[in-house]
Design a protein around this motif. Structure first.
Motif, PDB file in Angstrom:
ATOM      1  N   ARG A  41       0.847  -1.179   0.000  1.00  0.00           N
ATOM      2  CA  ARG A  41       0.000   0.000   0.000  1.00  0.00           C
ATOM      3  C   ARG A  41       0.887   1.235   0.000  1.00  0.00           C
ATOM      4  O   ARG A  41       1.943   1.255   0.650  1.00  0.00           O
ATOM      5  CB  ARG A  41      -0.919   0.032   1.221  1.00  0.00           C
ATOM      6  CG  ARG A  41      -2.008  -1.026   1.208  1.00  0.00           C
ATOM      7  CD  ARG A  41      -3.041  -0.755   0.101  1.00  0.00           C
ATOM      8  NE  ARG A  41      -4.138  -1.710   0.154  1.00  0.00           N
ATOM      9  CZ  ARG A  41      -4.136  -2.903  -0.418  1.00  0.00           C
ATOM     10  NH1 ARG A  41      -3.056  -3.301  -1.083  1.00  0.00           N
ATOM     11  NH2 ARG A  41      -5.172  -3.702  -0.334  1.00  0.00           N
TER      12      ARG A  41
ATOM     13  N   GLU B 151      -6.156   3.960  -7.616  1.00  0.00           N
ATOM     14  CA  GLU B 151      -5.584   2.624  -7.813  1.00  0.00           C
ATOM     15  C   GLU B 151      -5.743   1.785  -6.542  1.00  0.00           C
ATOM     16  O   GLU B 151      -5.740   2.317  -5.422  1.00  0.00           O
ATOM     17  CB  GLU B 151      -4.104   2.731  -8.176  1.00  0.00           C
ATOM     18  CG  GLU B 151      -3.832   3.412  -9.501  1.00  0.00           C
ATOM     19  CD  GLU B 151      -4.290   2.577 -10.682  1.00  0.00           C
ATOM     20  OE1 GLU B 151      -4.338   1.333 -10.558  1.00  0.00           O
ATOM     21  OE2 GLU B 151      -4.609   3.177 -11.727  1.00  0.00           O
ATOM     22  N   PRO B 152      -5.869   0.450  -6.677  1.00  0.00           N
ATOM     23  CA  PRO B 152      -6.028  -0.417  -5.499  1.00  0.00           C
ATOM     24  C   PRO B 152      -4.906  -0.268  -4.480  1.00  0.00           C
ATOM     25  O   PRO B 152      -5.153  -0.338  -3.263  1.00  0.00           O
ATOM     26  CB  PRO B 152      -6.054  -1.825  -6.103  1.00  0.00           C
ATOM     27  CG  PRO B 152      -6.539  -1.623  -7.504  1.00  0.00           C
ATOM     28  CD  PRO B 152      -5.985  -0.307  -7.941  1.00  0.00           C
TER      29      PRO B 152
ATOM     30  N   GLN C 257      -5.363   2.392  -1.636  1.00  0.00           N
ATOM     31  CA  GLN C 257      -6.557   2.325  -0.793  1.00  0.00           C
ATOM     32  C   GLN C 257      -6.273   1.547   0.494  1.00  0.00           C
ATOM     33  O   GLN C 257      -5.469   0.623   0.515  1.00  0.00           O
ATOM     34  CB  GLN C 257      -7.709   1.628  -1.546  1.00  0.00           C
ATOM     35  CG  GLN C 257      -7.925   2.119  -2.969  1.00  0.00           C
ATOM     36  CD  GLN C 257      -8.226   3.603  -3.035  1.00  0.00           C
ATOM     37  OE1 GLN C 257      -8.988   4.126  -2.231  1.00  0.00           O
ATOM     38  NE2 GLN C 257      -7.606   4.284  -4.000  1.00  0.00           N
TER      39      GLN C 257
ATOM     40  N   TRP D   9      -4.777  -6.497   4.312  1.00  0.00           N
ATOM     41  CA  TRP D   9      -4.562  -6.231   2.886  1.00  0.00           C
ATOM     42  C   TRP D   9      -4.285  -7.513   2.110  1.00  0.00           C
ATOM     43  O   TRP D   9      -4.333  -7.507   0.882  1.00  0.00           O
ATOM     44  CB  TRP D   9      -3.379  -5.283   2.705  1.00  0.00           C
ATOM     45  CG  TRP D   9      -3.495  -3.980   3.426  1.00  0.00           C
ATOM     46  CD1 TRP D   9      -4.628  -3.391   3.902  1.00  0.00           C
ATOM     47  CD2 TRP D   9      -2.413  -3.090   3.745  1.00  0.00           C
ATOM     48  NE1 TRP D   9      -4.335  -2.198   4.516  1.00  0.00           N
ATOM     49  CE2 TRP D   9      -2.982  -1.979   4.420  1.00  0.00           C
ATOM     50  CE3 TRP D   9      -1.040  -3.110   3.531  1.00  0.00           C
ATOM     51  CZ2 TRP D   9      -2.205  -0.922   4.889  1.00  0.00           C
ATOM     52  CZ3 TRP D   9      -0.269  -2.057   3.981  1.00  0.00           C
ATOM     53  CH2 TRP D   9      -0.848  -0.968   4.655  1.00  0.00           C
TER      54      TRP D   9
END
Length: 226
Positions: free
Chosen positions: A120, A131-132, A135, A164
């Motif tokens: 992340r 974008e993933p 997040q 995650w």
């Protein structure tokens, strides 16, 4: 002085005498053949020469084992260096910055056989905000990443970053690696490595290699920042 007051000769006295009289066994050579010692390989008696030969053979065996261990470590280090080079090459060949997190995750999984990996990043440029990989990082996670001066390795006491992963329940041991741009004190991301093996990422393990992974990934992913 009364003979009864003379202190008895000790083993240390004998040892000191022999050390300080190196020609003793030259004058009494027959003693070398007559001295009998207990063999370490049983209760049988052996001569001094044979015992010395056994000790020398034991030293040689230990040196051979140490040499073999050094060679093994050398081969392992070479293999790790090769994997690191291939992983770094993949990052360098990635043209689109938005693809870098996915490439880094896949390459770590494949080259270093880590069962689960997640990345992340925060504070990214506006074009990457949806974008993933941008997040799901709370303020607590960001503060935790800032506090890490070196990777965290150990068990998973329900850390937020473990969520995650694809299978958080299977993350028994974790390595959390902060991402920084150069020498910046603040982290802008976090890598999560996870394994179902409780000993894979242990608290007492060395972190030099993981730190290197973090530095290289941080340098590559700095392209995501404004």
């Amino acid at each position: 002085m009364n003979a009864n007051n003379i202190p008895p000769i000790t083993e240390d006295d004998i040892a000191n005498y022999l050390i300080n009289t190196p020609d003793f066994f030259e004058r009494h050579a027959s003693l070398l053949a007559a001295v009998q010692l207990t063999s370490p390989h049983g209760n049988r008696a052996v001569s001094l020469q044979e015992r010395q030969a056994e000790m020398l053979r034991e030293k040689i065996r230990n040196l051979e084992l140490r040499g073999a261990e050094m060679i093994r470590h050398g081969h392992e280090n070479t293999a790790i260096a090769d994997k690191l080079q291939r992983w770094t090459r993949e990052l360098l060949l990635t043209r689109e910055a938005r693809d870098l997190p996915a490439v880094a995750v896949r390459a770590i999984t494949e080259h270093f056989l880590v069962p689960q990996v997640a990345i992340r990043a925060w504070g990214v440029a506006p074009e990457f905000a949806d974008e993933p990989f941008a997040q799901g990082a709370s303020e607590d996670v960001k503060a935790f990443a800032d506090s890490l001066m070196r990777p965290y390795c150990g068990g998973n006491p329900g850390l937020e970053a473990a969520q995650w992963l694809e299978d958080p329940a299977g993350a028994v041991s974790l390595a959390l690696i902060p991402l920084r741009a150069g020498l910046a004190p603040q982290a802008f991301g976090l890598i999560v490595l996870a394994s179902a093996d409780s000993s894979r990422f242990a608290p007492d393990m060395g972190t030099d290699f993981l730190e290197g992974i973090g530095e290289l990934t941080g340098a590559a992913l700095s392209r995501l920042r404004p």
